[in-house]
Design a protein around this motif. Sequence first.
Motif, PDB file in Angstrom:
ATOM      1  N   GLY A  10       0.818  -1.198   0.000  1.00 28.70           N
ATOM      2  CA  GLY A  10       0.000   0.000   0.000  1.00 28.70           C
ATOM      3  C   GLY A  10       0.853   1.249   0.000  1.00 28.70           C
ATOM      4  N   VAL A  11       0.201   2.402  -0.126  1.00 34.97           N
ATOM      5  CA  VAL A  11       0.900   3.678  -0.089  1.00 34.97           C
ATOM      6  C   VAL A  11       1.094   4.088   1.364  1.00 34.97           C
ATOM      7  N   ASP A  12       2.326   4.376   1.724  1.00 38.55           N
ATOM      8  CA  ASP A  12       2.624   4.761   3.106  1.00 38.55           C
ATOM      9  C   ASP A  12       3.960   5.507   3.125  1.00 38.55           C
ATOM     10  N   ARG A  13       4.388   5.892   4.306  1.00 40.95           N
ATOM     11  CA  ARG A  13       5.658   6.592   4.468  1.00 40.95           C
ATOM     12  C   ARG A  13       6.827   5.609   4.428  1.00 40.95           C
ATOM     13  N   LEU A  14       7.937   6.075   3.884  1.00 37.36           N
ATOM     14  CA  LEU A  14       9.100   5.216   3.698  1.00 37.36           C
ATOM     15  C   LEU A  14       9.564   4.596   5.012  1.00 37.36           C
ATOM     16  N   ALA A  15       9.580   5.372   6.096  1.00 30.12           N
ATOM     17  CA  ALA A  15      10.042   4.851   7.382  1.00 30.12           C
ATOM     18  C   ALA A  15       9.253   3.625   7.812  1.00 30.12           C
ATOM     19  N   HIS A  16       7.988   3.557   7.405  1.00 31.27           N
ATOM     20  CA  HIS A  16       7.134   2.453   7.834  1.00 31.27           C
ATOM     21  C   HIS A  16       7.423   1.154   7.077  1.00 31.27           C
ATOM     22  N   ALA A  17       8.129   1.250   5.959  1.00 32.56           N
ATOM     23  CA  ALA A  17       8.476   0.027   5.227  1.00 32.56           C
ATOM     24  C   ALA A  17       9.330  -0.887   6.100  1.00 32.56           C
ATOM     25  N   MET A  18      10.258  -0.306   6.848  1.00 35.34           N
ATOM     26  CA  MET A  18      11.059  -1.096   7.775  1.00 35.34           C
ATOM     27  C   MET A  18      10.171  -1.758   8.823  1.00 35.34           C
ATOM     28  N   TYR A  19       9.202  -1.007   9.332  1.00 33.74           N
ATOM     29  CA  TYR A  19       8.284  -1.530  10.351  1.00 33.74           C
ATOM     30  C   TYR A  19       7.445  -2.678   9.804  1.00 33.74           C
ATOM     31  N   PHE A  20       6.848  -2.483   8.615  1.00 34.96           N
ATOM     32  CA  PHE A  20       5.989  -3.518   8.045  1.00 34.96           C
ATOM     33  C   PHE A  20       6.769  -4.799   7.762  1.00 34.96           C
ATOM     34  N   GLY A  21       8.002  -4.646   7.269  1.00 29.82           N
ATOM     35  CA  GLY A  21       8.792  -5.829   6.947  1.00 29.82           C
ATOM     36  C   GLY A  21       9.350  -6.533   8.159  1.00 29.82           C
ATOM     37  N   ALA A  22       9.613  -5.769   9.233  1.00 27.45           N
ATOM     38  CA  ALA A  22      10.236  -6.352  10.423  1.00 27.45           C
ATOM     39  C   ALA A  22       9.228  -6.942  11.391  1.00 27.45           C
ATOM     40  N   THR A  23       7.948  -6.598  11.228  1.00 22.99           N
ATOM     41  CA  THR A  23       6.926  -7.101  12.152  1.00 22.99           C
ATOM     42  C   THR A  23       6.774  -8.609  12.012  1.00 22.99           C
ATOM     43  N   PRO A  24       6.971  -9.360  13.090  1.00 19.66           N
ATOM     44  CA  PRO A  24       6.908 -10.821  12.989  1.00 19.66           C
ATOM     45  C   PRO A  24       5.484 -11.326  12.799  1.00 19.66           C
ATOM     46  N   VAL A  25       5.344 -12.362  12.022  1.00 19.72           N
ATOM     47  CA  VAL A  25       4.039 -13.002  11.830  1.00 19.72           C
ATOM     48  C   VAL A  25       3.792 -13.961  12.992  1.00 19.72           C
ATOM     49  N   GLY A  26       2.691 -13.768  13.682  1.00 17.47           N
ATOM     50  CA  GLY A  26       2.354 -14.677  14.775  1.00 17.47           C
ATOM     51  C   GLY A  26       3.176 -14.491  16.022  1.00 17.47           C
ATOM     52  N   GLY A  27       3.768 -13.306  16.205  1.00 15.30           N
ATOM     53  CA  GLY A  27       4.552 -13.043  17.404  1.00 15.30           C
ATOM     54  C   GLY A  27       6.026 -13.341  17.201  1.00 15.30           C
ATOM     55  N   GLY A  28       6.781 -13.155  18.241  1.00 19.17           N
ATOM     56  CA  GLY A  28       8.218 -13.343  18.159  1.00 19.17           C
ATOM     57  C   GLY A  28       8.938 -12.012  18.060  1.00 19.17           C
ATOM     58  N   ARG A  29      10.227 -12.089  17.908  1.00 16.88           N
ATOM     59  CA  ARG A  29      11.040 -10.882  17.866  1.00 16.88           C
ATOM     60  C   ARG A  29      11.042 -10.266  16.472  1.00 16.88           C
ATOM     61  N   PRO A  30      11.107  -8.936  16.391  1.00 21.05           N
ATOM     62  CA  PRO A  30      11.157  -8.276  15.089  1.00 21.05           C
ATOM     63  C   PRO A  30      12.352  -8.745  14.268  1.00 21.05           C
ATOM     64  N   ASN A  31      12.153  -8.880  12.971  1.00 25.78           N
ATOM     65  CA  ASN A  31      13.197  -9.310  12.044  1.00 25.78           C
ATOM     66  C   ASN A  31      13.690  -8.083  11.293  1.00 25.78           C
ATOM     67  N   VAL A  32      14.758  -7.469  11.803  1.00 28.05           N
ATOM     68  CA  VAL A  32      15.259  -6.217  11.239  1.00 28.05           C
ATOM     69  C   VAL A  32      15.775  -6.424   9.817  1.00 28.05           C
ATOM     70  N   ALA A  33      16.389  -7.579   9.549  1.00 28.60           N
ATOM     71  CA  ALA A  33      16.893  -7.850   8.204  1.00 28.60           C
ATOM     72  C   ALA A  33      15.742  -7.895   7.199  1.00 28.60           C
ATOM     73  N   ALA A  34      14.608  -8.494   7.582  1.00 29.26           N
ATOM     74  CA  ALA A  34      13.450  -8.533   6.692  1.00 29.26           C
ATOM     75  C   ALA A  34      12.877  -7.132   6.494  1.00 29.26           C
ATOM     76  N   GLY A  35      12.940  -6.305   7.541  1.00 34.22           N
ATOM     77  CA  GLY A  35      12.501  -4.927   7.407  1.00 34.22           C
ATOM     78  C   GLY A  35      13.335  -4.171   6.390  1.00 34.22           C
ATOM     79  N   PHE A  36      14.630  -4.384   6.412  1.00 33.22           N
ATOM     80  CA  PHE A  36      15.517  -3.760   5.422  1.00 33.22           C
ATOM     81  C   PHE A  36      15.170  -4.257   4.022  1.00 33.22           C
ATOM     82  N   GLU A  37      14.896  -5.544   3.902  1.00 34.57           N
ATOM     83  CA  GLU A  37      14.588  -6.116   2.591  1.00 34.57           C
ATOM     84  C   GLU A  37      13.363  -5.446   1.960  1.00 34.57           C
TER      85      GLU A  37
END
Length: 374
Positions: A129-156
Motif C-alpha cells: 500500500g501507499v505509506d511513508r518510507l520509514a514504515h516500510a522497515m516496520y511492516f517488513g520487520a513485524t513478525p508473523v504470529g509473534g516473536g522478535r522483530p526481524n530487522v533484516a526482513a525490514g531492510f529487505e
Amino acid sequence: MPQKPRVRRRSPWWARLSIAMGALLLLFSGGAWMGTTALVARYEGAVGQADLFGDAAGPPTPTSDITGPLNILLVGIDPRDSVPDWVPRADSVLLLHVPKSMDRGYLTSLPRDLLLDIPSFQKAGYGGGVDRLAHAMYFGATPVGGGRPNVAAGFELLASAVSDYTGIRRFDAGAIITFTGFKRIVDAMGGVTMYLDQNVTSIHMQPDGRHRRPSYTGGEGPYGYVGPQKRYVKGTRQLKGWEALDYVRQRYIPGGDYARQRHQQQFIRAMANQALSRAVLTDPVKLDRVLRAAGQALVFSGRGHTVVDYALALRQIRSESITMVRLPGGSVMADGQYQGEELTSLANQFFSAVRGNRVEEFVVGHPELINTVR
C-alpha cells in the motif's frame, strides 16, 4: 526487543567501511591502509553480516573484483532497547552512488516521511500500500504470529520500496546502523567537531543529557514532552555522542526534515574526518575503542562480497571526495492534515542520472543541489 539478526561474523577491515560509512549512514572512505594481521585477528567477529536483500535462496556469485558503478543503501534505525518487542522504523535512509571511476561518491538522503508504494511482503504478511518510507522497515520487520522483530526482513522490504520508487534495479550492498552505535563511535573518538548551520532546540533531550519526560496530557512540542530543553547554538562546536545524535535527529525546526537530512550529511562528513584524523589513527587505545564501537553498530550485506572486499574496492575514496546531494521536495497535505513528503521532478532526474551513471554531469548542471559542508 529488536535484536540484530543472527549473523555470520567475518574479519573486519570494516574500520574503513563503518568509520567512513558514518552514516550512518553509513560512511565510505579510503585513506591509508590500517592494521595488520594481528589487528584483523583481534577484531574477528566484530561486524555482523546478514541477508538484507533476501538473497539466501540463491545469492549472485560474486566476481573476483568489485567494479563500479555501485549503489549502496544505508539505513539508520533507533532500536530502543529499553522497549520490549519494539519494531523499528527507518529513521534515516541514504543512498551512496559510486561511479564507474570508483574514486568518488555521491550521498543523498530520502525523507523518512516520503510517500511511496510499498510492495506486498509475504514474509511479514504485509499486503502492500501507499505509506511513508520509514514504515516500510516496520511492516517488513513485524513478525508473523509473534516473536522478535526481524530487522533484516525490514531492510529487505524497505530496499524493494526504494528500488521501485527510484528505478534503481539493484543495490550492490547495504547496511543497517543503529543510532546507539553512532553515539558509541563518537564517544570512543572523544567527541566530534562539526559546524552547526542553525540554532536548534531539542524536543527530546534536557541540557544535562537526560531525556525529557513525556506528557500524555499535552505539553511542549509536537510529542508533548515537558521539561528543560537542550539548545544548540550556530557555529563550530565540539559535541559528545548524545549531543551529536540528538542534533541530527531534530526535524521540528526551520527546514523540517530537509534540514534534518542536511545535518545528518554534515555529521557524516565531520565524523569521517575525525575518525581518519591523526588524533585517532595514531592513538592505539583510542583506535581500539573506535573499532570495537563501530563493530557493534553495523550489520552489513555485500551480496556475496565481504566488508573487506568493499573496503579494498573503495580505497580511493576520501571523505572530501563524497558529494552531499540535496533532493528538493515538500509536504503533502489533505484537508489540512499532514500526510507525508513528496520529491520534485528534479529528484526523478537525479535518480535517472544514477541509473545512467551520469551523476557527475547532473550535479555539475545543478550546483544548487550540493550540500556544502564547513
